[in-house]
Design an enzyme around this catalytic site. Structure first.
Site, PDB file in Angstrom:
ATOM      1  N   ASP A   1     -25.082 -11.207  27.448  1.00  0.00           N
ATOM      2  CA  ASP A   1     -25.292 -11.475  26.014  1.00  0.00           C
ATOM      3  C   ASP A   1     -26.643 -12.085  25.678  1.00  0.00           C
ATOM      4  O   ASP A   1     -26.801 -12.740  24.652  1.00  0.00           O
ATOM      5  CB  ASP A   1     -24.178 -12.413  25.527  1.00  0.00           C
ATOM      6  CG  ASP A   1     -24.087 -13.674  26.395  1.00  0.00           C
ATOM      7  OD1 ASP A   1     -25.071 -13.989  27.086  1.00  0.00           O
ATOM      8  OD2 ASP A   1     -23.035 -14.334  26.362  1.00  0.00           O
TER       9      ASP A   1
ATOM     10  N   GLU B   1     -19.507  -7.043  31.588  1.00  0.00           N
ATOM     11  CA  GLU B   1     -19.047  -8.302  30.950  1.00  0.00           C
ATOM     12  C   GLU B   1     -18.939  -8.112  29.437  1.00  0.00           C
ATOM     13  O   GLU B   1     -19.415  -8.920  28.634  1.00  0.00           O
ATOM     14  CB  GLU B   1     -19.952  -9.490  31.284  1.00  0.00           C
ATOM     15  CG  GLU B   1     -19.320 -10.847  31.032  1.00  0.00           C
ATOM     16  CD  GLU B   1     -20.283 -12.011  31.266  1.00  0.00           C
ATOM     17  OE1 GLU B   1     -21.119 -12.306  30.399  1.00  0.00           O
ATOM     18  OE2 GLU B   1     -20.199 -12.615  32.346  1.00  0.00           O
TER      19      GLU B   1
ATOM     20  N   GLU C   1     -25.999 -15.848  21.372  1.00  0.00           N
ATOM     21  CA  GLU C   1     -25.304 -14.940  22.295  1.00  0.00           C
ATOM     22  C   GLU C   1     -24.138 -14.196  21.658  1.00  0.00           C
ATOM     23  O   GLU C   1     -23.878 -13.039  21.993  1.00  0.00           O
ATOM     24  CB  GLU C   1     -24.832 -15.714  23.539  1.00  0.00           C
ATOM     25  CG  GLU C   1     -25.955 -16.188  24.454  1.00  0.00           C
ATOM     26  CD  GLU C   1     -26.605 -17.485  23.992  1.00  0.00           C
ATOM     27  OE1 GLU C   1     -26.139 -18.083  22.973  1.00  0.00           O
ATOM     28  OE2 GLU C   1     -27.585 -17.925  24.621  1.00  0.00           O
TER      29      GLU C   1
ATOM     30  N   HIS D   1     -28.200 -26.062  28.791  1.00  0.00           N
ATOM     31  CA  HIS D   1     -29.371 -25.380  28.233  1.00  0.00           C
ATOM     32  C   HIS D   1     -29.112 -24.680  26.896  1.00  0.00           C
ATOM     33  O   HIS D   1     -29.992 -23.994  26.385  1.00  0.00           O
ATOM     34  CB  HIS D   1     -29.875 -24.325  29.223  1.00  0.00           C
ATOM     35  CG  HIS D   1     -28.929 -23.169  29.362  1.00  0.00           C
ATOM     36  ND1 HIS D   1     -27.872 -23.188  30.221  1.00  0.00           N
ATOM     37  CD2 HIS D   1     -28.865 -21.982  28.719  1.00  0.00           C
ATOM     38  CE1 HIS D   1     -27.199 -22.062  30.113  1.00  0.00           C
ATOM     39  NE2 HIS D   1     -27.777 -21.314  29.207  1.00  0.00           N
TER      40      HIS D   1
ATOM     41  N   ARG E   1     -28.882 -23.288  23.231  1.00  0.00           N
ATOM     42  CA  ARG E   1     -29.724 -23.457  22.059  1.00  0.00           C
ATOM     43  C   ARG E   1     -29.037 -24.265  20.955  1.00  0.00           C
ATOM     44  O   ARG E   1     -29.671 -25.079  20.281  1.00  0.00           O
ATOM     45  CB  ARG E   1     -30.087 -22.084  21.485  1.00  0.00           C
ATOM     46  CG  ARG E   1     -31.546 -21.728  21.634  1.00  0.00           C
ATOM     47  CD  ARG E   1     -31.783 -20.258  21.383  1.00  0.00           C
ATOM     48  NE  ARG E   1     -32.635 -19.739  22.445  1.00  0.00           N
ATOM     49  CZ  ARG E   1     -33.946 -19.648  22.368  1.00  0.00           C
ATOM     50  NH1 ARG E   1     -34.561 -19.994  21.258  1.00  0.00           N
ATOM     51  NH2 ARG E   1     -34.662 -19.201  23.370  1.00  0.00           N
TER      52      ARG E   1
ATOM     53  N   HIS F   1     -32.980 -27.193  33.540  1.00  0.00           N
ATOM     54  CA  HIS F   1     -33.466 -25.877  33.080  1.00  0.00           C
ATOM     55  C   HIS F   1     -34.929 -26.014  32.649  1.00  0.00           C
ATOM     56  O   HIS F   1     -35.351 -27.067  32.178  1.00  0.00           O
ATOM     57  CB  HIS F   1     -32.579 -25.444  31.909  1.00  0.00           C
ATOM     58  CG  HIS F   1     -32.719 -24.003  31.511  1.00  0.00           C
ATOM     59  ND1 HIS F   1     -33.824 -23.518  30.849  1.00  0.00           N
ATOM     60  CD2 HIS F   1     -31.896 -22.944  31.674  1.00  0.00           C
ATOM     61  CE1 HIS F   1     -33.662 -22.220  30.622  1.00  0.00           C
ATOM     62  NE2 HIS F   1     -32.499 -21.852  31.116  1.00  0.00           N
TER      63      HIS F   1
HETATM   64  C1  UD1 Z   1     -31.710 -17.650  27.953  1.00  0.00           C
HETATM   65  C2  UD1 Z   1     -30.675 -16.875  27.125  1.00  0.00           C
HETATM   66  C3  UD1 Z   1     -29.310 -17.537  27.225  1.00  0.00           C
HETATM   67  C4  UD1 Z   1     -28.913 -17.756  28.679  1.00  0.00           C
HETATM   68  C5  UD1 Z   1     -30.016 -18.499  29.403  1.00  0.00           C
HETATM   69  C6  UD1 Z   1     -29.681 -18.594  30.871  1.00  0.00           C
HETATM   70  C7  UD1 Z   1     -31.387 -15.774  25.068  1.00  0.00           C
HETATM   71  C8  UD1 Z   1     -31.731 -15.936  23.641  1.00  0.00           C
HETATM   72  N1  UD1 Z   1     -31.081 -16.906  25.727  1.00  0.00           N
HETATM   73  O1  UD1 Z   1     -31.885 -18.931  27.365  1.00  0.00           O
HETATM   74  O2  UD1 Z   1     -28.344 -16.727  26.599  1.00  0.00           O
HETATM   75  O3  UD1 Z   1     -27.720 -18.505  28.710  1.00  0.00           O
HETATM   76  O4  UD1 Z   1     -31.254 -17.775  29.276  1.00  0.00           O
HETATM   77  O5  UD1 Z   1     -30.469 -19.542  31.518  1.00  0.00           O
HETATM   78  O6  UD1 Z   1     -31.441 -14.679  25.575  1.00  0.00           O
HETATM   79  N2  UD1 Z   1     -38.645 -20.925  30.945  1.00  0.00           N
HETATM   80  C9  UD1 Z   1     -39.544 -21.039  31.989  1.00  0.00           C
HETATM   81  N3  UD1 Z   1     -39.286 -20.345  33.147  1.00  0.00           N
HETATM   82  C10 UD1 Z   1     -38.179 -19.587  33.313  1.00  0.00           C
HETATM   83  C11 UD1 Z   1     -37.254 -19.496  32.249  1.00  0.00           C
HETATM   84  C12 UD1 Z   1     -37.505 -20.162  31.075  1.00  0.00           C
HETATM   85  O7  UD1 Z   1     -40.537 -21.720  31.892  1.00  0.00           O
HETATM   86  O8  UD1 Z   1     -38.007 -19.004  34.385  1.00  0.00           O
HETATM   87  C13 UD1 Z   1     -38.931 -21.637  29.666  1.00  0.00           C
HETATM   88  C14 UD1 Z   1     -40.063 -20.948  28.880  1.00  0.00           C
HETATM   89  O9  UD1 Z   1     -40.790 -21.903  28.193  1.00  0.00           O
HETATM   90  C15 UD1 Z   1     -39.272 -20.071  27.890  1.00  0.00           C
HETATM   91  C16 UD1 Z   1     -38.113 -20.993  27.585  1.00  0.00           C
HETATM   92  O10 UD1 Z   1     -37.780 -21.610  28.822  1.00  0.00           O
HETATM   93  O11 UD1 Z   1     -40.024 -19.692  26.746  1.00  0.00           O
HETATM   94  C17 UD1 Z   1     -36.915 -20.332  26.959  1.00  0.00           C
HETATM   95  O12 UD1 Z   1     -36.484 -19.187  27.687  1.00  0.00           O
HETATM   96  P1  UD1 Z   1     -35.479 -18.146  26.963  1.00  0.00           P
HETATM   97  O13 UD1 Z   1     -35.124 -17.073  27.922  1.00  0.00           O
HETATM   98  O14 UD1 Z   1     -36.017 -17.725  25.639  1.00  0.00           O
HETATM   99  O15 UD1 Z   1     -34.211 -19.030  26.629  1.00  0.00           O
HETATM  100  P2  UD1 Z   1     -33.199 -19.777  27.561  1.00  0.00           P
HETATM  101  O16 UD1 Z   1     -32.922 -21.087  26.915  1.00  0.00           O
HETATM  102  O17 UD1 Z   1     -33.658 -19.750  28.958  1.00  0.00           O
HETATM  103  N1  UDP Z   2     -27.508 -21.440  38.645  1.00  0.00           N
HETATM  104  C1  UDP Z   2     -28.445 -21.474  39.676  1.00  0.00           C
HETATM  105  N2  UDP Z   2     -29.237 -22.586  39.786  1.00  0.00           N
HETATM  106  C2  UDP Z   2     -29.147 -23.648  38.946  1.00  0.00           C
HETATM  107  C3  UDP Z   2     -28.195 -23.576  37.882  1.00  0.00           C
HETATM  108  C4  UDP Z   2     -27.401 -22.457  37.764  1.00  0.00           C
HETATM  109  O1  UDP Z   2     -28.550 -20.544  40.471  1.00  0.00           O
HETATM  110  O2  UDP Z   2     -29.886 -24.627  39.109  1.00  0.00           O
HETATM  111  C5  UDP Z   2     -26.674 -20.216  38.502  1.00  0.00           C
HETATM  112  C6  UDP Z   2     -25.184 -20.444  38.383  1.00  0.00           C
HETATM  113  O3  UDP Z   2     -24.550 -20.437  39.642  1.00  0.00           O
HETATM  114  C7  UDP Z   2     -24.719 -19.291  37.525  1.00  0.00           C
HETATM  115  C8  UDP Z   2     -25.943 -18.967  36.671  1.00  0.00           C
HETATM  116  O4  UDP Z   2     -27.038 -19.635  37.275  1.00  0.00           O
HETATM  117  O5  UDP Z   2     -24.420 -18.138  38.293  1.00  0.00           O
HETATM  118  C9  UDP Z   2     -25.722 -19.443  35.270  1.00  0.00           C
HETATM  119  O6  UDP Z   2     -26.913 -19.403  34.583  1.00  0.00           O
HETATM  120  P1  UDP Z   2     -27.166 -20.242  33.261  1.00  0.00           P
HETATM  121  O7  UDP Z   2     -26.285 -21.440  33.241  1.00  0.00           O
HETATM  122  O8  UDP Z   2     -28.633 -20.441  33.171  1.00  0.00           O
HETATM  123  O9  UDP Z   2     -26.777 -19.190  32.123  1.00  0.00           O
HETATM  124  P2  UDP Z   2     -25.423 -18.834  31.363  1.00  0.00           P
HETATM  125  O10 UDP Z   2     -24.422 -18.438  32.377  1.00  0.00           O
HETATM  126  O11 UDP Z   2     -25.021 -20.030  30.560  1.00  0.00           O
HETATM  127  O12 UDP Z   2     -25.817 -17.716  30.473  1.00  0.00           O
END
Ligand code: UD1
Ligand code: UDP
Length: 390
Positions: A99, A121, A135, A217, A219, A250
């Site tokens: 999602d 999923e 999401e 993490h 939003r 995160h």
């Molecule tokens: C995203 C997804 C969320 C999911 C989450 C899993 C959307 C809108 N959100 O949220 O559904 O649950 O991933 O973790 O699709 N960043 C880094 N390095 C990384 C990843 C993120 O620096 O490897 C930082 C960057 O500044 C980036 C920010 O995090 O711009 C936000 O990343 P983004 O993918 O937009 O949102 P998440 O909160 O990670």
């Molecule tokens: N996870 C990981 N390292 C971490 C935290 C989470 O590998 O430090 C894994 C966790 O086991 C799960 C996935 O990341 O499989 C979940 O990701 P996240 O919580 O970022 O996203 P969501 O599931 O909420 O979309």
């Protein structure tokens, strides 16, 4: 002899990677199907950690991540990046999972190019557009765009039918996260990973200190929600000096700022870098309980018999709540303190929540999905048939 059908697997973030890497390996082993892997790079470091754990090398990386990206700017770049990728790769079918914005954008770009989409999923719902944000809307829109829906549970299938999806396009498979978890647990038990950020005793079964694993993490929790949940953890750390709170933070700056400001410097709060998948599973196995707002962690932890307190007001994963291993506690400081304190102090309450439960699958979701993908004799014709039936 016909050449294998090309299945493009498109994903961009950590959870999608965890849940799709086992499927990619199974596609590689199949004689009639051939995977082509495109990552949008919505995540960078978090995605790379999972690709490395599963030894998956993408064919294409759109490398989209920008620091502090907004939903619209990311989505605009993801749609045009996926469109160009699809024009070049010309797959017979696209697989997406979950999602995130990557999922919705990849499904939309595929739809515009009239390439059928299979959604892994599928059917999770809170029926609340604001929670989780964005999401819930991403998955509702992906449902509208997809031709095939791999639902993890019967409840998810019922949600899809309630949304008007044709029953013959829905397949209940279990969640591929359990396939991934089984692989990871086996590897971790064979060879316990090194975690440089944590002393070895954290993974020891004989340690006399208990560990609470924290991840957050979402939003919709940014701002007041994060301030409140961090204050809860700070109060708990003060009240229970004999318990360690391990928090892999995160990389989102909206998460890091309040977490570092409110929680750094406390002797029993360990703010560490995001863990690779195998180290994370090792910590999950070793912890006493989990405090999280993650979707995937809500599915994994019950499988390992770990009670989960979910810092959200809604969940699209009601199955483990119904089984009693997961409880919604929201982000209110005092509510979090009350629920965690109860589980740390009351053995009976802990025992009731710590039974191993597997409502999300038996670890064989991947072969079920592969069987269905291989069954579609001519994917485009099948799509047409389903559309007419619907
Ligand atoms: C995203 C997804 C969320 C999911 C989450 C899993 C959307 C809108 N959100 O949220 O559904 O649950 O991933 O973790 O699709 N960043 C880094 N390095 C990384 C990843 C993120 O620096 O490897 C930082 C960057 O500044 C980036 C920010 O995090 O711009 C936000 O990343 P983004 O993918 O937009 O949102 P998440 O909160 O990670
Ligand atoms: N996870 C990981 N390292 C971490 C935290 C989470 O590998 O430090 C894994 C966790 O086991 C799960 C996935 O990341 O499989 C979940 O990701 P996240 O919580 O970022 O996203 P969501 O599931 O909420 O979309």
């Amino acid at each position: 002899m016909q050449s294998p059908r090309r299945i493009s697997v498109i994903f961009g973030t950590r959870p999608e990677a965890v849940k799709l890497c086992p499927l990619i390996h199974a596609l590689e082993r199949h004689s009639d199907l051939s995977p082509h892997v495109c990552v949008t790079g919505q995540h960078r470091e978090l995605l790379d950690q999972v690709l490395e754990a599963f030894d998956v090398v993408p064919d294409v990386n759109l490398n989209l991540m920008q620091p502090g990206q907004t939903l619209s700017s990311l989505s605009a770049r993801a749609i045009s990046g996926c469109d160009q990728y699809l024009a070049d790769a010309k797959p017979d079918l696209v697989v997406v999972q979950g999602d995130t914005s990557t999922v919705f954008c990849a499904a939309l770009a595929s739809f515009y190019r009239r390439i059928p989409v299979a959604h892994v999923e599928a059917g999770l719902r809170t029926w609340n557009n604001d929670s989780p944000f964005p999401e819930e809307i991403n998955r509702v829109l992906t449902t509208r765009l997809a031709a095939y829906h791999f639902a993890p549970t019967e409840q998810a299938k019922a949600n899809l039918l309630r949304d008007g999806v044709a029953e013959e396009s829905v397949f209940v498979t279990g969640n591929t996260v359990i396939d991934a978890l089984h692989l990871a647990v086996e590897r971790v038990r064979q060879q316990p990973p090194e975690i440089p950020d944590l002393p070895k005793r954290f993974l020891s079964r004989t340690s006399d200190r208990r560990m609470v694993l924290v991840t957050a993490h979402r939003r919709e929790n940014f701002g007041a929600g994060f301030e409140s949940l961090c204050r809860g953890i700070a109060l708990l750390a003060h009240r229970f000096p004999d318990v360690d709170f391990v928090y892999p933070v995160h990389l989102n700056p909206n998460v890091r700022e309040p977490v570092n400001r409110i929680l750094s410097g406390k002797p029993n709060v360990h703010l560490i870098k995001p863990l690779g998948y195998l180290p994370f599973v090792a910590v999950l196995e070793a912890c006493y309980l989990v405090l999280t707002d993650s979707g995937g962690v809500q599915e994994e932890a019950p499988s390992l018999g770990k009670p989960v307190l979910v810092m959200r007001d809604t969940t699209e994963r009601p199955e483990a709540v119904a089984m009693g291993t997961v409880r919604l506690v929201g982000t209110d400081t005092q509510t979090i303190v009350r629920h965690v304190s109860e589980l740390l102090q009351d053995h009976h309450a802990y025992g009731l929540m710590s039974r191993a439960a597997n409502p999300y699958g038996d670890g064989r979701a991947v072969p079920r999905i592969i069987d269905k993908l291989a069954e579609f004799p001519n994917i485009k014709a099948e799509l047409l048939r389903l559309k007419i039936a619907a």
